[in-house]
Scaffold this motif. Structure first.
Motif, mmCIF file in Angstrom:
data_model
loop_
_atom_site.group_PDB
_atom_site.id
_atom_site.type_symbol
_atom_site.label_atom_id
_atom_site.label_comp_id
_atom_site.label_asym_id
_atom_site.label_seq_id
_atom_site.Cartn_x
_atom_site.Cartn_y
_atom_site.Cartn_z
ATOM 1 N N ILE A 176 0.876 -1.172 0.000
ATOM 2 C CA ILE A 176 0.000 0.000 0.000
ATOM 3 C C ILE A 176 0.908 1.216 0.000
ATOM 4 O O ILE A 176 1.790 1.345 0.856
ATOM 5 C CB ILE A 176 -0.920 0.027 1.230
ATOM 6 N N LEU A 177 0.722 2.082 -0.981
ATOM 7 C CA LEU A 177 1.505 3.313 -1.064
ATOM 8 C C LEU A 177 0.553 4.493 -0.931
ATOM 9 O O LEU A 177 -0.492 4.534 -1.589
ATOM 10 C CB LEU A 177 2.254 3.412 -2.394
ATOM 11 N N LEU A 178 0.901 5.432 -0.081
ATOM 12 C CA LEU A 178 0.083 6.621 0.117
ATOM 13 C C LEU A 178 0.753 7.833 -0.515
ATOM 14 O O LEU A 178 1.975 7.873 -0.676
ATOM 15 C CB LEU A 178 -0.162 6.862 1.605
ATOM 16 N N SER A 179 -0.067 8.804 -0.839
ATOM 17 C CA SER A 179 0.417 9.970 -1.573
ATOM 18 C C SER A 179 0.793 11.116 -0.639
ATOM 19 O O SER A 179 0.058 11.438 0.296
ATOM 20 C CB SER A 179 -0.667 10.436 -2.546
ATOM 21 N N ASP A 180 1.955 11.696 -0.900
ATOM 22 C CA ASP A 180 2.355 12.950 -0.261
ATOM 23 C C ASP A 180 2.053 14.050 -1.276
ATOM 24 O O ASP A 180 2.779 14.227 -2.255
ATOM 25 C CB ASP A 180 3.844 12.918 0.081
ATOM 26 N N LYS A 181 0.968 14.776 -1.052
ATOM 27 C CA LYS A 181 0.491 15.735 -2.059
ATOM 28 C C LYS A 181 1.491 16.852 -2.318
ATOM 29 O O LYS A 181 1.662 17.289 -3.455
ATOM 30 C CB LYS A 181 -0.856 16.323 -1.617
ATOM 31 N N GLU A 182 2.143 17.329 -1.281
ATOM 32 C CA GLU A 182 3.075 18.442 -1.452
ATOM 33 C C GLU A 182 4.284 18.039 -2.294
ATOM 34 O O GLU A 182 4.736 18.787 -3.158
ATOM 35 C CB GLU A 182 3.528 18.960 -0.088
ATOM 36 N N LYS A 183 4.808 16.849 -2.038
ATOM 37 C CA LYS A 183 5.994 16.392 -2.766
ATOM 38 C C LYS A 183 5.637 15.654 -4.049
ATOM 39 O O LYS A 183 6.518 15.334 -4.839
ATOM 40 C CB LYS A 183 6.835 15.481 -1.867
ATOM 41 N N ARG A 184 4.346 15.368 -4.229
ATOM 42 C CA ARG A 184 3.874 14.604 -5.385
ATOM 43 C C ARG A 184 4.652 13.297 -5.539
ATOM 44 O O ARG A 184 5.228 12.994 -6.588
ATOM 45 C CB ARG A 184 3.956 15.435 -6.678
ATOM 46 N N GLU A 185 4.662 12.537 -4.454
ATOM 47 C CA GLU A 185 5.311 11.241 -4.491
ATOM 48 C C GLU A 185 4.571 10.257 -3.601
ATOM 49 O O GLU A 185 3.777 10.651 -2.737
ATOM 50 C CB GLU A 185 6.782 11.350 -4.072
ATOM 51 N N LEU A 186 4.816 8.981 -3.843
ATOM 52 C CA LEU A 186 4.195 7.913 -3.069
ATOM 53 C C LEU A 186 5.216 7.331 -2.103
ATOM 54 O O LEU A 186 6.393 7.179 -2.445
ATOM 55 C CB LEU A 186 3.693 6.802 -4.002
ATOM 56 N N TYR A 187 4.759 7.005 -0.905
ATOM 57 C CA TYR A 187 5.624 6.335 0.062
ATOM 58 C C TYR A 187 4.934 5.054 0.536
ATOM 59 O O TYR A 187 3.711 4.955 0.551
ATOM 60 C CB TYR A 187 5.950 7.246 1.241
ATOM 61 N N PHE A 188 5.732 4.068 0.904
ATOM 62 C CA PHE A 188 5.193 2.772 1.309
ATOM 63 C C PHE A 188 4.644 2.848 2.733
ATOM 64 O O PHE A 188 5.383 3.128 3.681
ATOM 65 C CB PHE A 188 6.273 1.693 1.219
ATOM 66 N N LYS A 189 3.352 2.604 2.860
ATOM 67 C CA LYS A 189 2.702 2.593 4.167
ATOM 68 C C LYS A 189 2.665 1.184 4.753
ATOM 69 O O LYS A 189 2.782 0.989 5.954
ATOM 70 C CB LYS A 189 1.274 3.143 4.042
ATOM 71 N N ALA A 190 2.495 0.195 3.889
ATOM 72 C CA ALA A 190 2.474 -1.202 4.325
ATOM 73 C C ALA A 190 2.989 -2.057 3.184
ATOM 74 O O ALA A 190 2.792 -1.733 2.010
ATOM 75 C CB ALA A 190 1.064 -1.626 4.721
#
Length: 336
Positions: A19-33
């Protein structure tokens, strides 16, 4: 969320899942799980929205099923090379919360050399909905916590404006109370309740001082309710009852002027029947009064305060609370 991807990967028969969530400010996805052989390694990486398969899904808000990633120009081979993993096939669906794309959910490498299909997509979308619900609930909790903190800040400001204590006093008192609480094994929700009760235990003094609406109905077993000291804990508790978020701290606030031997107020509770948080606040409150007594020399404040408290151990105060306070002072001192 780890449970969700665990079940999702099992049902659609995938080798790994994320599951990857979005960081709107940086416009990137990070791994949440994440789940799979490389689940820990991949968490340090970020994926730009619009790049790679996950990035494309996050940008377009559309699901993708790809049987052979090497034949798809959206696939980013660099990521596989970095974590030394061999992605063959992938199914990726968007996470959409209130019409906003907040991330993606992906399952990689269908087992037994089979292909992901539309049925797998429907199943994964169902799990994605569960993720979205979890995120929505988390946002509600975050908003409630922010609301809770804002209310507390307003109430503390009101107390300080009424000159009930010097600026910052209630925060410092709460810190000392929770230090003592930690010594006595207070953890988790009880720790939070002790902190907030320490901040707000005197809120009723605002009404008592102004003589505003302090009448309360007769209650069973009210004990020595006859002056400001004995009235304000009840007024404080009644004020906090109006806000459901404070319901867990009301008993602590109400009973912080009970005495260990049962001679306190408002209910004459004795010993362990007094909430531990109340017993801690009683000690901390009287301890801090020494520090506002200008007649006491700085060098002897701790000694005089402890002597006073120990002289009333077992009568007014819980002895183990005073002992915990002394241990804290002996270790690192206290700056009130």
């Amino acid at each position: 969320m780890n449970k969700i991807i665990q079940y999702a990967a099992k049902i659609v028969e995938g080798e790994a899942a994320s599951i990857l969530l979005s960081d709107k400010e940086k416009r990137e996805l990070y791994f949440k799980a994440s789940l799979g052989k490389k689940s820990q390694e991949i968490r340090k990486y970020k994926i730009k929205v619009g790049q790679g398969i996950a990035g494309w899904v996050a940008e377009k808000g559309k699901s993708l099923i790809i049987d052979d990633v090497t034949r798809d120009n959206r696939w980013n081979k660099d990521f596989d090379d970095a974590v030394k993993y061999n992605t063959k096939s992938i199914i990726c669906v968007p996470l959409i919360l209130e019409k906003e794309i907040v991330g993606v959910m992906e399952v990689i490498n269908k087992k037994n050399k089979r292909r992901f299909d539309k049925n797998d997509e429907e199943i994964l979308n169902s799990f994605a909905n569960q993720v979205v619900i979890a995120l929505w609930n988390a946002n509600i909790i975050k908003d409630l916590n922010n609301y809770f903190i804002n209310i507390i800040e307003i109430l503390i400001q009101a107390m300080e404006n009424e000159s009930l204590a010097p600026k910052g006093h209630f925060v410092r008192m709460a810190r000392l109370a929770t230090q003592i609480g930690s010594k006595l094994g207070v953890t988790g929700k009880d720790y939070e309740n002790l902190y907030y009760a320490s901040l707000l235990h005197d809120i009723g003094k605002i009404k008592v001082k102004k003589k505003v609406d302090i009448n309360f109905k007769a209650e069973n077993n009210l004990h020595l309710v006859q002056d400001e000291v004995s009235i304000h804990p009840i007024v404080s508790a009644n004020m906090l009852k109006q806000i459901n978020l404070f319901k867990d701290i009301i008993p602590i606030v109400r009973h912080h002027h009970e005495h260990y031997d049962g001679t306190g107020c408002p209910n004459g509770l004795r010993g362990e029947k007094i909430p531990l948080g109340s017993r801690i606040i009683a000690v901390v409150e009287d301890y801090t009064k020494i520090f506002y007594n200008k007649k006491v020399e700085d060098s002897s404040k701790n000694e005089q305060a402890l002597n006073k408290l120990f002289s009333l151990a077992g009568t007014k105060y819980d002895p183990k609370v005073i002992t915990a306070l002394k241990e804290i002072i002996d270790m690192k001192g206290v700056n009130i």
